[in-house]
Structure formats: structure tokens, C-alpha cells
Design a protein around this motif. Structure first.
Motif, PDB file in Angstrom:
ATOM      1  N   ILE A 185     -59.129 -88.003 133.272  1.00 32.45           N
ATOM      2  CA  ILE A 185     -57.968 -87.106 133.358  1.00 32.45           C
ATOM      3  C   ILE A 185     -57.861 -86.265 132.086  1.00 32.45           C
ATOM      4  O   ILE A 185     -57.659 -85.046 132.136  1.00 32.45           O
ATOM      5  CB  ILE A 185     -56.675 -87.918 133.578  1.00 32.45           C
ATOM      6  CG1 ILE A 185     -56.666 -88.537 134.983  1.00 32.45           C
ATOM      7  CG2 ILE A 185     -55.429 -87.026 133.384  1.00 32.45           C
ATOM      8  CD1 ILE A 185     -55.557 -89.552 135.206  1.00 32.45           C
ATOM      9  N   LEU A 186     -58.013 -86.911 130.944  1.00 28.42           N
ATOM     10  CA  LEU A 186     -57.901 -86.197 129.668  1.00 28.42           C
ATOM     11  C   LEU A 186     -59.060 -85.211 129.477  1.00 28.42           C
ATOM     12  O   LEU A 186     -58.876 -84.128 128.906  1.00 28.42           O
ATOM     13  CB  LEU A 186     -57.849 -87.193 128.508  1.00 28.42           C
ATOM     14  CG  LEU A 186     -56.627 -88.118 128.478  1.00 28.42           C
ATOM     15  CD1 LEU A 186     -56.746 -89.120 127.334  1.00 28.42           C
ATOM     16  CD2 LEU A 186     -55.332 -87.311 128.343  1.00 28.42           C
ATOM     17  N   GLU A 187     -60.237 -85.576 129.965  1.00 25.99           N
ATOM     18  CA  GLU A 187     -61.385 -84.664 129.855  1.00 25.99           C
ATOM     19  C   GLU A 187     -61.173 -83.422 130.714  1.00 25.99           C
ATOM     20  O   GLU A 187     -61.466 -82.304 130.282  1.00 25.99           O
ATOM     21  CB  GLU A 187     -62.664 -85.391 130.261  1.00 25.99           C
ATOM     22  CG  GLU A 187     -63.123 -86.416 129.221  1.00 25.99           C
ATOM     23  CD  GLU A 187     -64.342 -87.197 129.642  1.00 25.99           C
ATOM     24  OE1 GLU A 187     -65.073 -87.703 128.769  1.00 25.99           O
ATOM     25  OE2 GLU A 187     -64.578 -87.324 130.870  1.00 25.99           O
ATOM     26  N   ASN A 221     -56.049 -85.598 143.657  1.00 21.82           N
ATOM     27  CA  ASN A 221     -55.631 -84.211 143.871  1.00 21.82           C
ATOM     28  C   ASN A 221     -56.104 -83.327 142.728  1.00 21.82           C
ATOM     29  O   ASN A 221     -56.550 -82.189 142.929  1.00 21.82           O
ATOM     30  CB  ASN A 221     -54.102 -84.155 143.994  1.00 21.82           C
ATOM     31  CG  ASN A 221     -53.618 -82.890 144.680  1.00 21.82           C
ATOM     32  OD1 ASN A 221     -54.395 -81.980 144.948  1.00 21.82           O
ATOM     33  ND2 ASN A 221     -52.331 -82.820 144.953  1.00 21.82           N
ATOM     34  N   LEU A 222     -56.026 -83.861 141.505  1.00 21.79           N
ATOM     35  CA  LEU A 222     -56.490 -83.118 140.328  1.00 21.79           C
ATOM     36  C   LEU A 222     -57.993 -82.853 140.419  1.00 21.79           C
ATOM     37  O   LEU A 222     -58.453 -81.745 140.121  1.00 21.79           O
ATOM     38  CB  LEU A 222     -56.172 -83.905 139.055  1.00 21.79           C
ATOM     39  CG  LEU A 222     -56.723 -83.319 137.740  1.00 21.79           C
ATOM     40  CD1 LEU A 222     -56.059 -81.977 137.436  1.00 21.79           C
ATOM     41  CD2 LEU A 222     -56.513 -84.290 136.584  1.00 21.79           C
ATOM     42  N   GLN A 223     -58.748 -83.867 140.799  1.00 29.44           N
ATOM     43  CA  GLN A 223     -60.193 -83.700 140.915  1.00 29.44           C
ATOM     44  C   GLN A 223     -60.552 -82.594 141.907  1.00 29.44           C
ATOM     45  O   GLN A 223     -61.444 -81.775 141.650  1.00 29.44           O
ATOM     46  CB  GLN A 223     -60.840 -85.015 141.342  1.00 29.44           C
ATOM     47  CG  GLN A 223     -60.884 -86.083 140.255  1.00 29.44           C
ATOM     48  CD  GLN A 223     -61.540 -87.358 140.746  1.00 29.44           C
ATOM     49  OE1 GLN A 223     -61.165 -87.905 141.784  1.00 29.44           O
ATOM     50  NE2 GLN A 223     -62.538 -87.839 140.008  1.00 29.44           N
ATOM     51  N   ARG A 224     -59.848 -82.568 143.044  1.00 26.53           N
ATOM     52  CA  ARG A 224     -60.118 -81.548 144.059  1.00 26.53           C
ATOM     53  C   ARG A 224     -59.762 -80.151 143.543  1.00 26.53           C
ATOM     54  O   ARG A 224     -60.525 -79.196 143.718  1.00 26.53           O
ATOM     55  CB  ARG A 224     -59.337 -81.851 145.343  1.00 26.53           C
ATOM     56  CG  ARG A 224     -59.882 -83.017 146.145  1.00 26.53           C
ATOM     57  CD  ARG A 224     -59.249 -83.050 147.537  1.00 26.53           C
ATOM     58  NE  ARG A 224     -57.802 -83.270 147.445  1.00 26.53           N
ATOM     59  CZ  ARG A 224     -57.224 -84.474 147.461  1.00 26.53           C
ATOM     60  NH1 ARG A 224     -57.984 -85.558 147.548  1.00 26.53           N
ATOM     61  NH2 ARG A 224     -55.918 -84.594 147.394  1.00 26.53           N
ATOM     62  N   SER A 225     -58.622 -80.033 142.887  1.00 23.73           N
ATOM     63  CA  SER A 225     -58.166 -78.733 142.390  1.00 23.73           C
ATOM     64  C   SER A 225     -59.073 -78.219 141.276  1.00 23.73           C
ATOM     65  O   SER A 225     -59.377 -77.027 141.199  1.00 23.73           O
ATOM     66  CB  SER A 225     -56.723 -78.836 141.873  1.00 23.73           C
ATOM     67  OG  SER A 225     -55.842 -79.235 142.903  1.00 23.73           O
ATOM     68  N   GLN A 269     -47.865 -84.217 135.265  1.00 21.52           N
ATOM     69  CA  GLN A 269     -47.391 -85.413 135.970  1.00 21.52           C
ATOM     70  C   GLN A 269     -48.250 -86.627 135.641  1.00 21.52           C
ATOM     71  O   GLN A 269     -47.739 -87.737 135.457  1.00 21.52           O
ATOM     72  CB  GLN A 269     -47.405 -85.147 137.487  1.00 21.52           C
ATOM     73  CG  GLN A 269     -46.448 -84.045 137.927  1.00 21.52           C
ATOM     74  CD  GLN A 269     -46.609 -83.687 139.400  1.00 21.52           C
ATOM     75  OE1 GLN A 269     -47.617 -84.023 140.029  1.00 21.52           O
ATOM     76  NE2 GLN A 269     -45.623 -82.994 139.948  1.00 21.52           N
ATOM     77  N   LEU A 270     -49.561 -86.407 135.539  1.00 18.38           N
ATOM     78  CA  LEU A 270     -50.468 -87.513 135.258  1.00 18.38           C
ATOM     79  C   LEU A 270     -50.294 -88.051 133.841  1.00 18.38           C
ATOM     80  O   LEU A 270     -50.398 -89.260 133.612  1.00 18.38           O
ATOM     81  CB  LEU A 270     -51.919 -87.066 135.470  1.00 18.38           C
ATOM     82  CG  LEU A 270     -52.375 -87.015 136.933  1.00 18.38           C
ATOM     83  CD1 LEU A 270     -53.638 -86.190 137.084  1.00 18.38           C
ATOM     84  CD2 LEU A 270     -52.608 -88.433 137.457  1.00 18.38           C
ATOM     85  N   LYS A 271     -50.011 -87.186 132.891  1.00 16.96           N
ATOM     86  CA  LYS A 271     -49.809 -87.650 131.518  1.00 16.96           C
ATOM     87  C   LYS A 271     -48.560 -88.525 131.427  1.00 16.96           C
ATOM     88  O   LYS A 271     -48.545 -89.508 130.676  1.00 16.96           O
ATOM     89  CB  LYS A 271     -49.708 -86.461 130.555  1.00 16.96           C
ATOM     90  CG  LYS A 271     -51.039 -85.759 130.331  1.00 16.96           C
ATOM     91  CD  LYS A 271     -50.978 -84.712 129.248  1.00 16.96           C
ATOM     92  CE  LYS A 271     -51.015 -85.331 127.869  1.00 16.96           C
ATOM     93  NZ  LYS A 271     -51.136 -84.296 126.812  1.00 16.96           N
ATOM     94  N   ILE A 272     -47.556 -88.186 132.180  1.00 17.38           N
ATOM     95  CA  ILE A 272     -46.362 -89.041 132.219  1.00 17.38           C
ATOM     96  C   ILE A 272     -46.726 -90.401 132.800  1.00 17.38           C
ATOM     97  O   ILE A 272     -46.307 -91.456 132.300  1.00 17.38           O
ATOM     98  CB  ILE A 272     -45.243 -88.369 133.059  1.00 17.38           C
ATOM     99  CG1 ILE A 272     -44.750 -87.102 132.351  1.00 17.38           C
ATOM    100  CG2 ILE A 272     -44.088 -89.342 133.293  1.00 17.38           C
ATOM    101  CD1 ILE A 272     -43.769 -86.286 133.160  1.00 17.38           C
ATOM    102  N   GLY A 273     -47.537 -90.363 133.868  1.00 20.27           N
ATOM    103  CA  GLY A 273     -47.980 -91.618 134.481  1.00 20.27           C
ATOM    104  C   GLY A 273     -48.824 -92.448 133.524  1.00 20.27           C
ATOM    105  O   GLY A 273     -48.701 -93.679 133.482  1.00 20.27           O
TER     106      GLY A 273
END
Length: 262
Positions: free
Chosen positions: A58-60, A9-13, A30-34
Motif C-alpha cells: 500500500i505504501l509503495e 480496489n486500490l490495486q485495480r485503480s 482511507q487505507l492509511k487510517i486503516g
């Protein structure tokens, strides 16, 4: 929602045009918590390589999102977390196409904060030979900016905005130009009583008169649109009152003391 679904979802957004910054920010939180729960935010030991690649990606995205959101503190945090992936796992992970763009952004960030010593230390620690810097647009761009700043070649700094290797670089170039404009404005105030609008715009690297007028109002300058002139605000010289009576009394007391000594 699973970590994988959040990541997709992050990649699409992030890839959408225009980028949905608000949604990306929510997903990144949310992803950082994961990532923390999975032990991937600050990886240790020998985690799964595919998981490391996803965590790095994700971090990039978070680093680029921070610049697009004009949040330098957030970029600093993301960059610090990415360093572990770029250094500790550089031999295990495949190269990332975002690594040098992000490293270059960090170099320009150091320039905007006037951390010149840190800039050179960071530059020397890059995993790239010195003779290859000129061939890497993401690193050569901040290196050129630093040289032009030291030379006082502000016109080259201004032109560098159009030559930015990535859109995010323009944010920091604009920040540098803001600092440069304030320095030039202070010199103008000291050197001139007034200037034609077109000359002031040229000296301050403003492409439009509206930008100049907005800046002039912030500085408290007087604007004459009819005469097309700017009059600079000057601080009235502070008048120093000389305490004559006290000086005379002190001089007399000093003279009496000398007489007593003699």
C-alpha cells in the motif's frame, strides 16, 4: 468497506490504464487510517507477515502515486514510512520488486533539491554492494545523473530522460532540466545580446519552438518571429549618483581637523 476490499480496489485503480489518480488518492487516505488502526503504518514487535506485506505494498503504491500526482512532499512521507519495512523487517519479508525503483526515485529527489551530501550518504547506506550498482538500472541512473551534473554534461542529463528505467523517473529528470535551463539562460543573458531561435533552442534543450517561446516569455525576452531571433532582457545598469557636496564638505572638515592636529 474492509481493509482487504479497499486494498484490492486500490490495486485495480492503480493498475488501470490510465491510472485513476483521484480515486487512488481517496483510497490511500482511507487505507492509511486503516493501517494506523491496525498498528501497521509504523509496525512494532512481531506483526503478521502477510499483513506487513500488504501494508508495504500500500505504501509503495502511495509513493508511486505521489510522483504521478507531482507531490514530492507526499512521496517523502511515504518513503520515510517504507524505510521501516526495508530495514527493520528486511530479514523477515520477501524482497519487494518496487524497493529499488523507489530508492532510486528518492536519490533523484535529493539531486533535484541539491542535497548532494544527503545523496551520497543515502547511496552508501543502500543494501547493495558498490560493485553491483552499475548492474541495477534504478540506482545507476541517479548515480550517472549526479556525475553528469557535476561534470556539467547537461546533454547527457537531457538524454537520460529517454533512458529512464521507470516512467516516474522522468518527472525528476524534467525538474533537473528546468533548473539547468534557468542556469543556461542566465549565462546567455550575460554573454549575448541576441541569438537565433534555433541556436537558443539547441542550447536550452528544447525539442520544439513552442516550448522555447513559452520559456522566453517567462524570462521576459523579446521574440522576433520574422527575423527568427531572440533578444535577451538586460537589466539597465543602475546609475549611482555621487553626493558631491557631501564629499566636499567631509573632505574640508577632515582637512581642518588635520590642521588643528598639526
Amino acid at each position: 468497506m474492509s481493509l482487504k476490499a479497499l486494498y484490492e480496489n486500490l490495486q485495480r485503480s492503480f493498475s488501470s490504464t490510465p491510472c485513476d489518480l483521484k480515486k487512488c488518492g481517496t483510497l490511500l487516505s482511507q487505507l492509511k487510517i486503516g493501517l494506523i488502526e491496525a498498528g501497521l503504518l509504523i509496525p512494532q514487535g512481531s506483526p503478521n507477515l502477510d499483513d506487513l506485506i500488504v501494508a508495504r505494498d500500500i505504501l509503495e503504491i502511495g509513493a508511486f502515486w505521489s510522483i504521478r500526482s507531482r507531490d514530492e512532499a507526499s512521496f517523502d512521507r511515504y518513503f520515510s514510512q517504507l524505510l521501516s519495512f526495508y530495514t527493520d523487517y528486511s530479514s523477515s519479508l520477501p524482497p519487494s520488486k518496487r524497493e529499488f525503483p523507489i530508492r532510486g526515485l528518492n536519490l533523484i529527489r535529493l539531486l533535484t533539491q541539491n542535497r548532494i551530501a544527503d545523496f551520497h550518504t543515502t547511496l552508501e547506506s543502500l543494501p547493495i554492494p558498490a560493485d553491483a550498482i552499475a548492474d541495477n538500472p534504478y540506482i545507476s541512473h541517479p548515480v550517472n545523473l549526479e556525475r553528469w551534473l557535476m561534470e556539467g554534461s547537461y546533454s547527457k542529463v537531457w538524454n537520460a530522460r529517454a533512458e529512464a528505467p521507470a516512467e516516474e523517473y522522468k518527472y525528476f529528470v524534467d525538474s533537473l532540466m528546468g533548473t539547468i535551463r534557468n542556469e543556461i539562460a542566465s549565462c546567455e543573458e550575460a554573454a549575448y545580446h541576441s541569438l537565433p531561435l534555433k541556436d537558443a533552442a539547441l542550447l536550452l534543450f528544447f525539442p520544439s519552438q513552442s516550448d522555447l517561446l513559452s520559456f522566453a516569455q517567462q524570462r521576459g525576452w523579446q521574440i522576433d518571429l520574422t527575423g527568427k531571433m531572440i533578444t535577451f532582457a538586460r537589466k539597465d545598469e543602475e546609475k549611482m549618483e555621487i553626493p558631491k557636496e557631501k564629499l566636499i564638505a567631509s573632505s574640508l572638515a577632515y582637512a581642518r581637523e588635520l590642521e588643528q592636529i598639526v
